[in-house]
Design a protein around this motif. Structure first.
Motif, PDB file in Angstrom:
ATOM      1  N   LEU A 282       7.764 -10.797   5.363  1.00  0.00           N
ATOM      2  CA  LEU A 282       7.175 -10.598   4.038  1.00  0.00           C
ATOM      3  C   LEU A 282       5.917 -11.445   3.883  1.00  0.00           C
ATOM      4  CD1 LEU A 282       8.009 -13.316   2.190  1.00  0.00           C
ATOM      5  CD2 LEU A 282      10.229 -12.218   2.317  1.00  0.00           C
ATOM      6  N   HIS A 283       5.159 -11.149   2.831  1.00  0.00           N
ATOM      7  CA  HIS A 283       3.931 -11.885   2.564  1.00  0.00           C
ATOM      8  C   HIS A 283       3.676 -11.900   1.062  1.00  0.00           C
ATOM      9  CE1 HIS A 283       2.703  -7.639   2.899  1.00  0.00           C
ATOM     10  NE2 HIS A 283       1.768  -7.953   2.014  1.00  0.00           N
ATOM     11  N   ILE A 284       2.680 -12.681   0.641  1.00  0.00           N
ATOM     12  CA  ILE A 284       2.320 -12.805  -0.766  1.00  0.00           C
ATOM     13  C   ILE A 284       0.956 -12.178  -0.994  1.00  0.00           C
ATOM     14  CG2 ILE A 284       1.907 -14.380  -2.692  1.00  0.00           C
ATOM     15  CD1 ILE A 284       4.793 -14.407  -1.703  1.00  0.00           C
ATOM     16  N   GLY A 504       5.525 -10.850  -4.130  1.00  0.00           N
ATOM     17  CA  GLY A 504       6.176 -10.926  -2.837  1.00  0.00           C
ATOM     18  C   GLY A 504       6.371  -9.515  -2.308  1.00  0.00           C
ATOM     19  N   VAL A 505       5.892  -9.261  -1.081  1.00  0.00           N
ATOM     20  CA  VAL A 505       5.881  -7.897  -0.552  1.00  0.00           C
ATOM     21  C   VAL A 505       6.458  -7.882   0.863  1.00  0.00           C
ATOM     22  CG1 VAL A 505       4.434  -5.890  -0.079  1.00  0.00           C
ATOM     23  CG2 VAL A 505       3.768  -7.487  -1.891  1.00  0.00           C
ATOM     24  N   ARG A 506       7.388  -6.971   1.112  1.00  0.00           N
ATOM     25  CA  ARG A 506       7.910  -6.798   2.464  1.00  0.00           C
ATOM     26  C   ARG A 506       6.804  -6.255   3.364  1.00  0.00           C
ATOM     27  NH1 ARG A 506      12.512  -9.412   3.357  1.00  0.00           N
ATOM     28  NH2 ARG A 506      12.596  -8.151   5.262  1.00  0.00           N
ATOM     29  N   ASP A 507       6.827  -6.657   4.635  1.00  0.00           N
ATOM     30  CA  ASP A 507       5.735  -6.297   5.537  1.00  0.00           C
ATOM     31  C   ASP A 507       5.672  -4.807   5.855  1.00  0.00           C
ATOM     32  OD1 ASP A 507       4.799  -8.868   5.672  1.00  0.00           O
ATOM     33  OD2 ASP A 507       5.785  -9.358   7.574  1.00  0.00           O
ATOM     34  N   ASN A 508       6.760  -4.077   5.610  1.00  0.00           N
ATOM     35  CA  ASN A 508       6.725  -2.638   5.904  1.00  0.00           C
ATOM     36  C   ASN A 508       6.143  -1.809   4.766  1.00  0.00           C
ATOM     37  OD1 ASN A 508       8.984  -3.069   4.202  1.00  0.00           O
ATOM     38  ND2 ASN A 508       9.964  -1.200   4.944  1.00  0.00           N
ATOM     39  N   ILE A 509       5.709  -2.491   3.702  1.00  0.00           N
ATOM     40  CA  ILE A 509       5.101  -1.795   2.561  1.00  0.00           C
ATOM     41  C   ILE A 509       3.614  -1.593   2.825  1.00  0.00           C
ATOM     42  CG2 ILE A 509       4.558  -1.938   0.108  1.00  0.00           C
ATOM     43  CD1 ILE A 509       7.491  -1.367   0.781  1.00  0.00           C
ATOM     44  N   GLU A 510       3.156  -0.367   2.683  1.00  0.00           N
ATOM     45  CA  GLU A 510       1.761  -0.023   2.921  1.00  0.00           C
ATOM     46  C   GLU A 510       1.169   0.607   1.659  1.00  0.00           C
ATOM     47  OE1 GLU A 510       1.878   2.584   6.246  1.00  0.00           O
ATOM     48  OE2 GLU A 510       2.561   1.054   7.664  1.00  0.00           O
ATOM     49  N   GLY A 511      -0.133   0.418   1.478  1.00  0.00           N
ATOM     50  CA  GLY A 511      -0.815   1.046   0.355  1.00  0.00           C
ATOM     51  C   GLY A 511      -0.612   0.352  -0.975  1.00  0.00           C
ATOM     52  N   PHE A 512      -0.129  -0.888  -0.938  1.00  0.00           N
ATOM     53  CA  PHE A 512       0.054  -1.638  -2.183  1.00  0.00           C
ATOM     54  C   PHE A 512      -1.277  -2.237  -2.605  1.00  0.00           C
ATOM     55  CE2 PHE A 512       1.257  -5.951  -4.003  1.00  0.00           C
ATOM     56  CZ  PHE A 512       1.481  -5.458  -5.272  1.00  0.00           C
ATOM     57  N   VAL A 513      -1.763  -1.840  -3.768  1.00  0.00           N
ATOM     58  CA  VAL A 513      -3.023  -2.361  -4.309  1.00  0.00           C
ATOM     59  C   VAL A 513      -2.673  -3.284  -5.479  1.00  0.00           C
ATOM     60  CG1 VAL A 513      -5.266  -1.803  -5.300  1.00  0.00           C
ATOM     61  CG2 VAL A 513      -4.193  -0.227  -3.665  1.00  0.00           C
ATOM     62  N   PRO A 514      -2.721  -4.607  -5.278  1.00  0.00           N
ATOM     63  CA  PRO A 514      -2.315  -5.534  -6.346  1.00  0.00           C
ATOM     64  C   PRO A 514      -3.136  -5.321  -7.608  1.00  0.00           C
ATOM     65  CG  PRO A 514      -2.597  -6.697  -4.263  1.00  0.00           C
ATOM     66  CD  PRO A 514      -3.160  -5.323  -4.068  1.00  0.00           C
TER      67      PRO A 514
END
Length: 529
Positions: A282-284, A504-514
């Motif tokens: 995961l990452h921030i 907090g976002v799991r690394d397999n999540i794509e296309g997340f625009v904060p």
């Protein structure tokens, strides 16, 4: 017997994998087509665009409904085409005409027409709930709205307004377009609306939209489930379902993210972010919110009426201490009433802590030995802690500060009544345009923040009025910049910071625009790898 039959039927359906009920979170994590988000949704009151004005409610309206115009993911300076493909304004500056796309349909299968736009705006005006001012501020009445044909809408304002402001308001949640046929079918007579509530009661927990997601379930205090609208005209989601799981405690959101029970943890605080350092998988992600924390200065009388004293206060503040120690780095200093992400924002920092300069200004103002003052503050973190830093900062230039910690029910009435000396406050925009901040901060005739701080500057008030009527966007933004420069030098505020939203976002999540707020988040961009 009926209950037994129902249970048996459900069991068989589950065994066959045919049940379309909301999945539990453990199963959701094992499926690439289901996104689970943990967030605080306890403020969710209504899903009706004409009523929703809380964080979670407006955010969900964004997913379920379309608007004439909208802000694309990650871009918030100007709205773009959505249900409307083109628009124009007559020479009178009052009459706006919108052409609608011909391929948009509601979740019911009904086509989106000009009659639906007229009905949607009319019910906002008639119901007069909290967010209605976003439209009624332009003098819009039921008679202002006209369907020229199935795909042409005409809206007549009471006077010319800056196009940027009006169009931004048409991209606000309250301007969402509802399926008039479905809503009218569910209108109810109530004590408040004896002639019919225009679907207000029903739409609180149901939906009649055309957006990228379809409301499947709202289990109050538990979760909201949204299904992908695979027939959307342009923004088909990349996952089949989204679960918004109510997790009001940030620590719980962090733990469930680590376990893999959720894919995204909305709004983590410094302690949770620190605890996740080095966590695998995961990452921030961070993005400045549109909220501005500031100190209001009542300029009615005494030392605070002196502009040099107000400048001294601004130079005395320990901005770095606030951002690094109180906010744990999850904030960005700001010296403008226009937040980052809005047209006209400037990242120029005018004030940094300079105690010697602050002392010199105090001496020039005739207050070399300082004075005593009070600051009103709320009881919720980080307001008391911020007030303590201000107390320590001002002590360095001879000012003794008494902290009055109050509950919200006491704090805001005092502010509105101009009874404070200093106040620790914050402001969030009502729609995505600089005018929503410029007017309250710089135009005292609006009877908002400038008025509350007894700061009656005719020059800044006139600049804001000119901006509100200026059709040329570049000229309009320049008016705001001029007003902001005056406020920075002379005004009744100490602008402190914009908080950073931390996700907090799991690394397999794509296309997340904060996004800077939930109502600007477009879930349709997200996929799971």
């Amino acid at each position: 017997m009926r209950r037994i039959f129902t249970v048996l039927a459900l069991s068989v359906a589950m065994a066959l994998g045919l049940l379309q009920a909301v999945p539990n979170d453990a199963n959701a994590q094992g499926r690439n087509d289901v996104l689970v988000i943990g967030m605080a949704t306890s403020d969710l009151i209504s899903l009706d665009p004409a009523k929703a004005f809380e964080f979670a409610g407006v955010g969900l309206v964004t997913q379920i409904y379309d608007r004439l115009l909208d802000f694309p993911p990650g871009s918030y300076e100007a709205p773009e085409a959505s249900l409307a493909t083109s628009w124009s304004v007559a020479d009178d500056g009052r009459t706006w005409t919108f052409k609608l796309r011909d391929d948009a349909v509601f979740h019911s299968g009904n086509p989106v027409t000009a009659a639906d736009v007229v009905y949607s705006f009319k019910r906002v005006v008639v119901l007069q709930d909290q967010p209605s001012f976003i439209l009624t501020q332009f003098g819009i009445t039921p008679d202002s709205l006209k369907a020229i044909d199935d795909h042409t809408v005409q809206i007549t304002l009471d006077k010319p307004y800056a196009g940027g402001i009006f169009l931004a308001c048409l991209a606000a949640g309250v301007s969402s377009i509802v399926d008039s046929k479905v809503v009218m079918e569910h209108a109810q007579k109530t004590d408040k609306y004896p002639d019919g509530d225009m679907g207000l009661t029903w739409l609180a927990t149901n939906s009649a939209g055309s957006g990228s997601f379809i409301l499947r379930q709202w289990a109050k205090n538990e979760r909201v489930a949204l299904d992908a609208n695979e027939k959307h005209w342009g923004n088909v989601p990349k996952v089949k379902r989204v679960i918004l799981k109510e997790i009001n405690e940030a620590t719980s959101r962090r733990l469930q993210l680590e376990k893999g029970d959720i894919d995204i943890a909305w709004e983590l605080f410094p302690d949770q972010v620190k605890a996740l350092e080095g966590a695998a998988g995961l990452h921030i992600d961070k993005f400045p919110s549109t909220t501005i924390y500031y100190v209001g200065i009542n300029t009615r009388e005494g030392p605070l009426a002196n502009a040099k004293v107000r400048q001294a206060l601004r130079y005395a503040v320990d901005y770095d201490g606030i951002i690094n120690n109180i906010m744990g780095g999850a904030a960005k200093q700001i010296n403008t009433f226009i937040p980052e992400g809005f047209a006209g924002y400037s990242d120029k920092i005018v004030y940094r802590q300079d105690i010697e300069k602050a002392k010199a200004l105090m001496a020039e103002a005739g207050f070399k030995d300082g004075f005593e003052i009070s600051i009103d503050t709320g009881d919720q973190t980080p307001n008391p802690e911020l007030s303590q830093v201000l107390q320590a900062s001002f002590a360095k230039i001879g000012i003794t500060v008494k902290i009055n910690q109050l509950v919200s029910a006491q704090l805001w009435p005092r502010y509105r009544a101009q009874e404070h000396e200093l106040i620790m406050a914050r402001w969030g925009p009502d729609y995505v345009d600089p005018h929503t901040n410029a007017q309250p901060f710089a135009d005292y005739t609006a009877k908002q923040l400038s008025w509350r701080n007894v700061y009656e500057n005719d020059q800044t008030a006139e600049l804001i009025k000119m901006a509100g009527a200026e059709m040329d966007q570049a000229k309009r933004i320049d008016f705001y910049k001029q007003a902001n420069e005056i406020i920075q030098e002379d005004g009744p505020y100490i602008f402190l910071f914009q908080p950073l939203y931390q996700y907090g976002v799991r690394d397999n999540i794509e296309g997340f625009v904060p996004p800077p707020s939930f109502d600007l988040w477009k879930l349709y961009t997200i996929s799971k790898g």
